[in-house]
Design an enzyme around this catalytic site. Structure first.
Site, PDB file in Angstrom:
ATOM      1  N   SER A 161     -38.074 -32.096   2.667  1.00 61.18           N
ATOM      2  CA  SER A 161     -38.331 -30.794   2.077  1.00 61.18           C
ATOM      3  C   SER A 161     -39.527 -30.776   1.123  1.00 61.18           C
ATOM      4  O   SER A 161     -39.963 -29.709   0.684  1.00 61.18           O
ATOM      5  CB  SER A 161     -37.085 -30.316   1.311  1.00 61.18           C
ATOM      6  OG  SER A 161     -36.767 -31.192   0.234  1.00 61.18           O
TER       7      SER A 161
ATOM      8  N   LYS B 170     -43.471 -30.321  -6.841  1.00 64.04           N
ATOM      9  CA  LYS B 170     -42.633 -29.522  -5.945  1.00 64.04           C
ATOM     10  C   LYS B 170     -41.998 -28.374  -6.738  1.00 64.04           C
ATOM     11  O   LYS B 170     -41.490 -28.579  -7.844  1.00 64.04           O
ATOM     12  CB  LYS B 170     -41.565 -30.436  -5.331  1.00 64.04           C
ATOM     13  CG  LYS B 170     -40.725 -29.821  -4.234  1.00 64.04           C
ATOM     14  CD  LYS B 170     -39.764 -30.877  -3.690  1.00 64.04           C
ATOM     15  CE  LYS B 170     -38.908 -30.361  -2.544  1.00 64.04           C
ATOM     16  NZ  LYS B 170     -37.978 -31.411  -2.062  1.00 64.04           N
TER      17      LYS B 170
ATOM     18  N   SER C  57     -36.420 -36.344   2.230  1.00 58.47           N
ATOM     19  CA  SER C  57     -37.355 -35.305   1.810  1.00 58.47           C
ATOM     20  C   SER C  57     -38.619 -35.797   1.121  1.00 58.47           C
ATOM     21  O   SER C  57     -39.572 -35.035   0.969  1.00 58.47           O
ATOM     22  CB  SER C  57     -36.650 -34.296   0.899  1.00 58.47           C
ATOM     23  OG  SER C  57     -35.720 -33.542   1.631  1.00 58.47           O
TER      24      SER C  57
END
Length: 579
Positions: free
Chosen positions: A210, A135, A234
């Site tokens: 996310s 990420k 997330s």
């Protein structure tokens, strides 16, 4: 920072970043094929039409099998890295999931690993040659670190995050960085730098957030193991929406130093870092590879707790494992859509037929109060840091940034005394929920019992009756339509309590089998919003996933429990949407 240093508008900055991404994909050899222009909503089958048999075979092999094949030199790290770069490049063209690929440094690393094992006849570590996607807001030395904010484009990570150093030492290859939403506080993935990331099973739906770039990339099998973060769902939301395995570990087990984001000093709700994987064994490999290196000796905030390999489940007199499962199918606030309830029912019916499982209903306990507390603690500064970072570039607010900050009635700038009061409420709720958990199926008094005193410990023998794990939804529906993921409580509940939670695919997908309940009367405004979202045609092909929740620091027990459940009900231990 790029937006202030060169005077460029946010659109020009976004265009430059998108060009850079395109250049990293164009640098791959062989060239990544262009997808057809006329695509079905479900694009998971496109790789089989465009990629070679070798690339398909490697990228659809679960992590644990790749580990074995790499260790025995049946495959080289260079072969595996090239295959995942190819598939990641195609995935990004289809679902917009990567911020950049890293072919040069990844292939240099792969060559080193191949030379090492050829010379020593042994792997570098337990993850030797395994490509791991990352990420974007997890710092990678020398690379941009913008966390989804236009005004942070141009920030460069001075060093690798600690977790990357540990995975690198274990033998990992970092080859792809993935998208995240503006503010990092959406259960979807859209920002003004790269646009909207979509779900590979149905591109009108969200992959979650996310860590949605990770979810979409793994859902396309452009990765087998990825790194996400979680403060309200997330890791779990993208895992569920893409039919993956994802673990939100207990806080302070894995290091998160070296990532970027707003409010990094806020300790009211602790964010965690954790794995998303196409197989359950991949989750275990990720956790064990890090914890075996004793990361608490580097990061003093961590609990010095090694990965436990002995069984933590209760056993009968004959040594047979037993599991007591609480089923929380509805939080009493927002009723899950019919496919989610179908998924729970299918698992529960199979478990009830096995003598090794005791399945009981687990009633919710004031989950609305939990949301009020956590939503009040997320932005203790009233969202001022997010607002300042967004206003600095002039980029527009995304719809779900508006929702969680501007439209959130619990957001306000807190005084110190207000913050202390909310912290006391948080701790009081944790204690009450622990009593609630103890009381389900036992004689232990519940937190609502009218008693002036509570026992100091469970009565003798009561522990054998307490619930081991909870089976519950990950959200009030499968992957929502874009800009519609507005109900967090099925995941954020466990962030407030700091309970580990593990998402898994049921093997089921949304179809016309579950129709709208036309006679349903919504309980409240949130329930009405969720109810109106549901139409079987909207959610076609979306994976049906569920969540298993344990008590604090019982991460290993949680995984062992899921292994036992999956074996009993006949679920595969890896994601296989192409079967």
């Amino acid at each position: 920072m790029a937006s202030t240093a060169n005077g460029s508008g946010w659109e020009e900055i976004a265009e430059a970043m998108q060009r850079h991404r395109a250049d990293t994909i164009a640098a791959l050899e062989p060239t990544v094929p262009e997808p057809p222009t006329d695509l079905a909503l479900n694009v998971t089958g496109i790789p089989k039409e465009l990629l070679s048999e070798e690339v398909l075979a490697i990228t659809e092999t679960p992590t644990e099998c790749l580990v074995s094949q790499l260790a025995t030199q049946e495959l080289t790290s260079t072969q595996v890295t090239k295959a995942f770069l190819q598939r990641a490049g195609l995935a990004s063209k289809l679902v917009n999931c990567c911020t950049e690929l890293l072919p040069e440094r990844a292939l240099e690393r792969a060559k080193y690993l191949d030379d090492y094992i050829a010379e020593t006849k042994s792997p570098v570590g337990p993850l030797h040659g395994i490509p791991i996607s990352v990420k974007e807001h997890i710092g990678m030395k020398g690379l941009d670190l913008n966390a989804g904010f236009v005004s942070w484009v141009g920030n460069v990570a001075p060093d690798d995050a600690i977790i990357l150093k540990l995975l690198y030492k274990a033998g990992a290859v970092f080859y792809a960085r993935t998208t995240e939403p503006q503010t990092l506080m959406h259960l979807e993935t859209s920002n003004n730098i790269y646009g909207v990331t979509v779900n590979p099973y149905n591109t009108k739906l969200t992959p979650g957030g996310s860590s949605g770039g990770e979810g979409a990339l793994l859902g396309m099998r452009g990765s087998c193991l990825g790194i996400g973060s979680d403060i309200g769902g997330s890791i779990r939301s993208p895992s569920a929406n893409n039919g993956l395995f994802g673990l939100r570990p207990t806080a302070f087990r894995l290091p998160f130093a070296g990532w970027e984001g707003t409010m990094l000093g806020n300790e009211s709700i602790i964010p965690v870092i954790g794995p998303l994987s196409t197989s359950l064994e991949g989750v275990k490999l990720f956790m064990k590879s890090i914890l075996d290196q004793k990361p608490w000796t580097i990061d003093p905030s961590l609990v010095p707790m090694p990965w436990q390999t002995t069984s933590l489940l209760r056993q009968d007199a004959n040594g047979r494992k037993k599991l007591r499962i609480g089923v929380l199918s509805d939080d009493g606030i927002v009723k899950p859509h019919p496919p989610i309830l179908r998924g729970i029912k299918s698992i529960v019916e199979k478990l009830r037929s096995h003598s090794d499982f005791d399945v009981i209903e687990f009633p919710p306990y004031r989950h609305d109060e939990a949301w009020r507390i956590i939503a009040s603690l997320y932005f203790g500064d009233g969202g001022s840091e997010e607002k300042e970072v967004l206003e600095r570039s002039g980029e527009p607010w995304r719809p779900l940034s508006n929702f969680i900050i501007k439209e959130n009635p619990h957001v306000k700038a807190l005084t110190v005394s207000e913050l202390w009061d909310l912290t006391k409420e948080r701790e009081g709720y944790k204690a009450a929920y622990a009593r609630h958990w103890n009381s389900v199926g036992t004689d232990f008094p519940s937190p609502d019992d009218d008693t002036s005193t509570l026992p100091d410990a469970l009565p003798e023998g009561a522990e054998d009756k307490t619930v081991d794990v909870l089976l519950c939804p990950v959200g009030p529906g499968c992957a929502p339509p874009l800009d519609c993921a507005r109900y967090w409580a099925y995941t954020a509940q466990w962030n407030l309590l700091d309970y580990p939670a593990l998402v898994f695919p049921t093997g089921l997908q949304c179809s016309s089998e579950n129709q709208v309940d036309a006679d349903y009367k919504p309980r409240n405004e949130k329930d009405e919003y969720n109810y109106k979202l549901y139409d079987p045609k909207t959610y076609i092909d979306a994976p049906i996933s569920l969540q298993l929740v344990g008590r604090r620091y019982q991460d290993e027990k949680l995984i062992e429990a899921l292994e036992m459940i999956m074996q009993a009900v006949g679920l595969p231990s890896e994601q296989s949407p192409w079967a």
